[in-house]
Write a protein that holds these residues in place. Structure first.
Motif, PDB file in Angstrom:
ATOM      1  N   ALA A 153       0.826  -1.206   0.000  1.00 15.36           N
ATOM      2  CA  ALA A 153       0.000   0.000   0.000  1.00 15.36           C
ATOM      3  C   ALA A 153       0.862   1.257   0.000  1.00 15.36           C
ATOM      4  CB  ALA A 153      -0.925  -0.007   1.214  1.00 15.36           C
ATOM      5  N   VAL A 154       1.915   1.244   0.804  1.00  9.74           N
ATOM      6  CA  VAL A 154       2.808   2.407   0.857  1.00  9.74           C
ATOM      7  C   VAL A 154       3.511   2.604  -0.483  1.00  9.74           C
ATOM      8  CG1 VAL A 154       4.889   3.339   1.940  1.00  9.74           C
ATOM      9  CG2 VAL A 154       3.149   2.221   3.344  1.00  9.74           C
ATOM     10  N   LEU A 156       2.553   1.593  -3.503  1.00  9.52           N
ATOM     11  CA  LEU A 156       1.623   2.031  -4.549  1.00  9.52           C
ATOM     12  C   LEU A 156       1.215   3.488  -4.366  1.00  9.52           C
ATOM     13  CD1 LEU A 156      -0.692  -1.083  -4.960  1.00  9.52           C
ATOM     14  CD2 LEU A 156       0.858  -0.128  -6.668  1.00  9.52           C
ATOM     15  N   SER A 157       1.048   3.905  -3.123  1.00  9.93           N
ATOM     16  CA  SER A 157       0.660   5.299  -2.889  1.00  9.93           C
ATOM     17  C   SER A 157       1.786   6.264  -3.250  1.00  9.93           C
ATOM     18  CB  SER A 157       0.260   5.491  -1.423  1.00  9.93           C
ATOM     19  OG  SER A 157       1.358   5.217  -0.565  1.00  9.93           O
ATOM     20  N   ALA A 158       3.034   5.802  -3.119  1.00 10.68           N
ATOM     21  CA  ALA A 158       4.172   6.672  -3.432  1.00 10.68           C
ATOM     22  C   ALA A 158       4.475   6.715  -4.925  1.00 10.68           C
ATOM     23  CB  ALA A 158       5.405   6.202  -2.663  1.00 10.68           C
ATOM     24  N   TRP A 160       2.062   5.683  -7.511  1.00 10.62           N
ATOM     25  CA  TRP A 160       0.806   5.204  -8.080  1.00 10.62           C
ATOM     26  C   TRP A 160       0.709   5.437  -9.582  1.00 10.62           C
ATOM     27  CZ3 TRP A 160      -2.456   8.780 -10.374  1.00 10.62           C
ATOM     28  CH2 TRP A 160      -2.184  10.128 -10.100  1.00 10.62           C
ATOM     29  N   ALA A 168      -3.766  -0.888  -7.914  1.00  9.33           N
ATOM     30  CA  ALA A 168      -3.944  -0.130  -6.674  1.00  9.33           C
ATOM     31  C   ALA A 168      -5.271  -0.480  -6.013  1.00  9.33           C
ATOM     32  CB  ALA A 168      -3.868   1.366  -6.965  1.00  9.33           C
ATOM     33  N   ALA A 172      -5.795  -2.214  -2.308  1.00  8.20           N
ATOM     34  CA  ALA A 172      -6.664  -1.552  -1.328  1.00  8.20           C
ATOM     35  C   ALA A 172      -7.784  -2.481  -0.872  1.00  8.20           C
ATOM     36  CB  ALA A 172      -7.245  -0.275  -1.937  1.00  8.20           C
TER      37      ALA A 172
END
Length: 246
Positions: A153-154, A156-158, A160, A168, A172
């Motif tokens: 998650a970290v 992909l958020s950084a 994306w 993503a 999630a």
């Protein structure tokens, strides 16, 4: 508590047929492993591969090896923490030896089940206590997945923009399902416990000890974050040693 420091009893001896079957399965796994390795070697340019390794950065390979060793040591520590609540009081060094023996079987024989069987038996000391020891391994893997999902998650958020939206969304969704299910597993499993007679006869405090006393599981989860961080660092070091822009 038996001399091995675990809650199991019994001789743990196998019958003649079981012994033959065990060695037959082991022999089959060895044959399959050697055949698969031979197949790969015939399909790759060994000289080119060795040349690529020879020209790679030795310091980065050493750093990658260091991170891998640290990750395995922390993984052993994580499993040791999860063993204690179920009465498997073993020295950490012995748990590390058992873990490495199991890791050998997992790496060099097809599948990961063989390594888990080895670790389960040597920790339990008898087949009677093996289910409890196996449960600690399942818990260890589950907590490892929990840590991996958090890193996913970290990551992909950084970054994306570098991944398709469905990836993503999938991560999630997995986190949204996995973590609540893990936290509320005792309540969610009530119907299953009512249906399965063998589980119904097991005291609740034996089944859900990690939920009733969550500190060991939380410690193991924290260690899983360290494990995955070391693995990421090891792969980055290996990539840089091969000239990849990481």
């Amino acid at each position: 508590m038996n001399p091995r420091g675990n809650p199991g009893t019994g001789s743990g001896k196998l019958s003649g047929n079981e012994t033959v079957r065990k060695w037959a399965v082991l022999a089959l796994k060895i044959v399959v492993s050697v055949s698969a390795l031979a197949f790969l070697l015939t399909r790759m340019d060994l000289r080119e591969s060795l040349g690529l390794l020879a020209g790679s950065g030795k310091s980065m390979w050493a750093l990658a090896l260091l991170f891998l060793m640290v990750s395995q040591a922390v993984t052993t520590w994580r499993w040791h923490i999860l063993l204690v609540p179920y009465g498997f009081i073993l020295p950490r060094l012995k748990v590390m030896k058992i873990y490495w023996v199991g890791l050998f079987f997992s790496l060099f024989l097809p599948g990961i089940v063989g390594g888990d069987v080895v670790k389960t038996y040597y920790v339990a000391g008898s087949w009677k206590a093996a289910p409890t020891a196996l449960f600690t391994l399942i818990a260890d893997r589950t907590i490892g997945v929990a840590g991996m999902l958090l890193y996913a998650a970290v990551g992909l958020s950084a970054t994306w923009k570098a991944f398709p939206p469905w990836m993503a969304a999938g991560v999630a969704a997995m986190i949204a399902i996995f973590y609540p299910a893990l936290i509320y597993l005792p309540r969610l499993s009530v119907p299953l416990l009512a249906l399965v007679k063998k589980l119904r006869n097991i005291p609740r405090d034996r089944l859900f000890i990690y939920w009733d006393r969550p500190l060991p599981a939380l410690k193991a989860w924290g260690l899983s974050l360290i494990v995955h961080l070391c693995l990421v660092a090891a792969h980055v070091a290996m990539g840089r040693s091969l000239g990849l822009g990481l």
